[in-house]
Design a protein around this motif. Structure first.
Motif, PDB file in Angstrom:
ATOM      1  N   GLN A   1     -11.617   8.904  -5.698  1.00 44.92           N
ATOM      2  CA  GLN A   1     -12.052   7.562  -5.331  1.00 44.92           C
ATOM      3  C   GLN A   1     -12.984   7.047  -6.419  1.00 44.92           C
ATOM      4  OE1 GLN A   1     -10.754   6.443  -2.315  1.00 44.92           O
ATOM      5  NE2 GLN A   1     -11.355   4.370  -2.888  1.00 44.92           N
TER       6      GLN A   1
ATOM      7  N   HIS B   1      -5.753  -1.140  -5.477  1.00 48.55           N
ATOM      8  CA  HIS B   1      -6.741  -2.207  -5.603  1.00 48.55           C
ATOM      9  C   HIS B   1      -8.126  -1.758  -5.157  1.00 48.55           C
ATOM     10  CE1 HIS B   1      -7.337  -6.501  -6.330  1.00 48.55           C
ATOM     11  NE2 HIS B   1      -8.156  -6.521  -5.301  1.00 48.55           N
ATOM     12  N   ALA B   2      -8.203  -0.703  -4.356  1.00 44.82           N
ATOM     13  CA  ALA B   2      -9.496  -0.216  -3.869  1.00 44.82           C
ATOM     14  C   ALA B   2     -10.106   0.829  -4.785  1.00 44.82           C
ATOM     15  CB  ALA B   2      -9.327   0.378  -2.471  1.00 44.82           C
TER      16      ALA B   2
ATOM     17  N   MET C   1     -13.396  -3.197  -8.732  1.00 37.96           N
ATOM     18  CA  MET C   1     -13.024  -2.010  -7.983  1.00 37.96           C
ATOM     19  C   MET C   1     -11.572  -1.619  -8.224  1.00 37.96           C
ATOM     20  SD  MET C   1     -14.813  -2.915  -4.327  1.00 37.96           S
ATOM     21  CE  MET C   1     -14.134  -1.445  -3.586  1.00 37.96           C
ATOM     22  N   ALA C   2     -10.746  -2.583  -8.613  1.00 35.26           N
ATOM     23  CA  ALA C   2      -9.308  -2.361  -8.699  1.00 35.26           C
ATOM     24  C   ALA C   2      -8.926  -1.578  -9.956  1.00 35.26           C
ATOM     25  CB  ALA C   2      -8.572  -3.697  -8.686  1.00 35.26           C
TER      26      ALA C   2
ATOM     27  N   GLN D   1      -5.258   3.010   0.433  1.00 33.38           N
ATOM     28  CA  GLN D   1      -5.976   2.123   1.334  1.00 33.38           C
ATOM     29  C   GLN D   1      -5.738   0.652   1.029  1.00 33.38           C
ATOM     30  OE1 GLN D   1     -10.116   3.205   1.138  1.00 33.38           O
ATOM     31  NE2 GLN D   1      -9.671   5.402   1.179  1.00 33.38           N
ATOM     32  N   ASP D   2      -5.181   0.346  -0.156  1.00 30.89           N
ATOM     33  CA  ASP D   2      -4.986  -1.044  -0.552  1.00 30.89           C
ATOM     34  C   ASP D   2      -3.746  -1.146  -1.436  1.00 30.89           C
ATOM     35  OD1 ASP D   2      -5.425  -3.765  -0.902  1.00 30.89           O
ATOM     36  OD2 ASP D   2      -7.582  -3.510  -1.154  1.00 30.89           O
TER      37      ASP D   2
ATOM     38  N   GLU E   1      -8.673   3.709  -5.873  1.00 28.61           N
ATOM     39  CA  GLU E   1      -8.282   5.078  -5.552  1.00 28.61           C
ATOM     40  C   GLU E   1      -7.172   5.548  -6.475  1.00 28.61           C
ATOM     41  OE1 GLU E   1      -7.145   7.707  -1.592  1.00 28.61           O
ATOM     42  OE2 GLU E   1      -6.472   5.632  -1.730  1.00 28.61           O
TER      43      GLU E   1
ATOM     44  N   ARG F   1       0.812  -1.217   0.000  1.00 28.87           N
ATOM     45  CA  ARG F   1       0.000   0.000   0.000  1.00 28.87           C
ATOM     46  C   ARG F   1       0.851   1.274   0.000  1.00 28.87           C
ATOM     47  NH1 ARG F   1      -4.698  -1.258   4.539  1.00 28.87           N
ATOM     48  NH2 ARG F   1      -5.251  -3.369   3.828  1.00 28.87           N
TER      49      ARG F   1
ATOM     50  N   GLN G   1     -14.277  -7.991  -6.619  1.00 30.83           N
ATOM     51  CA  GLN G   1     -13.122  -7.218  -6.182  1.00 30.83           C
ATOM     52  C   GLN G   1     -12.389  -6.619  -7.369  1.00 30.83           C
ATOM     53  OE1 GLN G   1     -12.630  -6.718  -3.058  1.00 30.83           O
ATOM     54  NE2 GLN G   1     -10.716  -5.568  -3.117  1.00 30.83           N
TER      55      GLN G   1
END
Length: 450
Positions: A257, A238-239, A281-282, A219-220, A241, A191, A278
């Motif tokens: 975001q 990965h989140a 989102m990445a 965050q990831d 962002e 991260r 998942q």
């Protein structure tokens, strides 16, 4: 639309080249109406690098590195030496005695790294029995140094001598690297982005590398790291962002975001999916032209305007599966490829402004018992200025597996590689027809046929 599913995947002893002309009547703005299939790999082809205006190299899970001519589709060299899949492939240009020569650096799961001469096909240097596999390679613009990232961060010179080594505490190791200004590099580890400073003496063997800043805003896990321009660089995690950083003082210039917030406008009517995976989102890939940053999030494309610090276009379902690679060809044209096996060409067009409300005319002066209060005004036009829509201009379907990446050779064509073990060179059909006509006339003139 033509949907051509390729047959047999078995690799041949010699290169097979199939030129197929097909009609693009349903895609009048798609110039890639001719394709050439290149066979030579035995497994998934993951990497493509451009060597010069005519040559490129391909590599993948079969451990082979093949050098090709983009104009003819001819296989020029076959570089054999690795026993397992290739994990990194980059070009390495060195100036020796006023002569500039481009080499290839490859890393493999067999825990070795090699330097190749694409002209002769010879392996010039090799380091084996590394402690772990190299995941990424960064060639620096000074002192002919290059970095390798994996469980360790290593600094090497042109003779493949290890100059410095820093062990990483994270289980994921180094996932991406980027050269910044003033002899600094940005290294993504889980991260965190670590800023390192390199100092080299006049002797190539004396190089120090020191961590000077740790950026822990994400965050990831960080998936992508790119330069935006001389003053800014960007990272995606990965989140979902996206962070734009100042290259000089490493402060946050902008933060978006993407995965958690829908853009504030409706660019296209799209089907809403119930549950997001998942991967949806990445941020898989980032690319920039200095002003725009294109982020691929799952199967969607998001265009971020850096000076305005906002999203200006998006297509949440640009492909049927995750997008693996994209490129801004011009300020208004981009190309993307996906796990769904397609390559799509998009155009950024201005978003149509809402129509002005129609005047009530003569009868508007009479209320006829209704309230004369005016309705709420439409959304301010100023809020829509600068927003764009992504319109599909072309859909290239020729691979029967996921398209890993592509190279854009401009007028010479577009090269794609895939899990189907194949490479395809997509060409401008009208240009190729014109070139063939010129060749025929030249031969006729040589034979005094005219």
């Amino acid at each position: 639309m033509l949907r051509w599913i390729l047959g047999g995947r078995e690799a041949q002893g010699v290169v097979e080249k199939n030129s197929i002309l097909f009609s693009a009547e349903e895609q009048p703005q798609n110039c890639y109406t001719e394709l050439q299939v290149l066979k030579g790999h035995f497994d998934i082809v993951r990497y493509l690098v451009q060597i010069d205006d005519l040559r490129f190299a391909s590599a993948g899970d079969d451990g082979l590195v093949l050098v090709w001519n983009v104009e003819t589709g001819e296989r020029l060299q076959e570089l054999r030496g690795h026993t397992q899949q290739i994990t990194a492939l980059v070009t390495y240009t060195i100036t020796l005695k006023n002569l500039v020569h481009t080499f290839l650096i490859t890393a493999s799961s067999d825990r070795s790294v090699s330097l190749w001469d694409p002209d002769s096909g010879n392996r010039v240097q090799m380091v084996c029995d590394l402690q772990s596999s190299i995941k990424c390679i960064l060639v620096l613009s000074w002192h002919s140094l290059w970095l390798s990232g994996g469980n360790d961060l290593c600094v090497w010179n042109r003779s493949f001598q290890l100059l410095s080594k820093i062990e990483q505490d994270s289980d994921t190791g180094v996932t991406a690297m980027l050269e910044l200004t003033r002899n600094h590099v940005a290294v993504a580890v889980d991260r965190e982005i670590i800023i390192y400073e390199l100092k080299a003496s006049s002797v190539d063997s004396d190089v120090s590398i020191t961590a000077v800043q740790h950026l822990a805003n994400h965050q990831d896990s960080i998936r992508s790291l790119i330069n935006v321009n001389d003053k800014l660089f960007a990272s995606g995690c990965h989140a979902g962002e996206l962070i734009i950083w100042d290259s000089a003082d490493w402060t946050v210039y902008a933060d978006e975001q993407i995965a958690l917030e829908d853009p504030h406008y409706e660019g296209q009517a799209e089907v809403k999916l119930g549950h997001q995976k998942q991967s949806e989102m990445a941020i898989q890939h980032l690319v920039s032209d200095g002003e725009l940053v294109v982020a691929t999030v799952g199967s969607g494309l998001y265009v971020y305007h850096v000076p305005k610090k906002c999203l200006v276009a998006h297509r949440k379902l640009a492909h049927d599966s995750d997008i693996l690679h994209t490129e801004l060809v011009t300020e208004s044209k981009l190309i993307s490829c996906s796990e769904d096996g397609s390559v799509k060409i998009w155009e950024l067009q201005d978003l149509p402004l809402p129509a002005e409300p129609t005047s009530a005319g003569f009868f508007g002066i009479w209320s006829f018992g209704r309230s004369s209060k005016q309705g709420s005004p439409p959304k301010k036009v100023t809020e829509l200025l600068g927003l764009k829509t992504l319109e599909l201009m072309g859909d290239l379907i020729g691979h029967s597996g996921a398209v890993q990446m592509f190279l854009n050779f401009g007028k010479s064509g577009l090269v794609t590689c895939s899990t189907d073990h194949l490479l395809i060179v997509w060409r401008d059909g009208e240009r190729q027809s014109h070139l063939r006509s010129l060749m025929i006339f030249e031969k006729l003139e040589e034979n005094q046929g005219l």
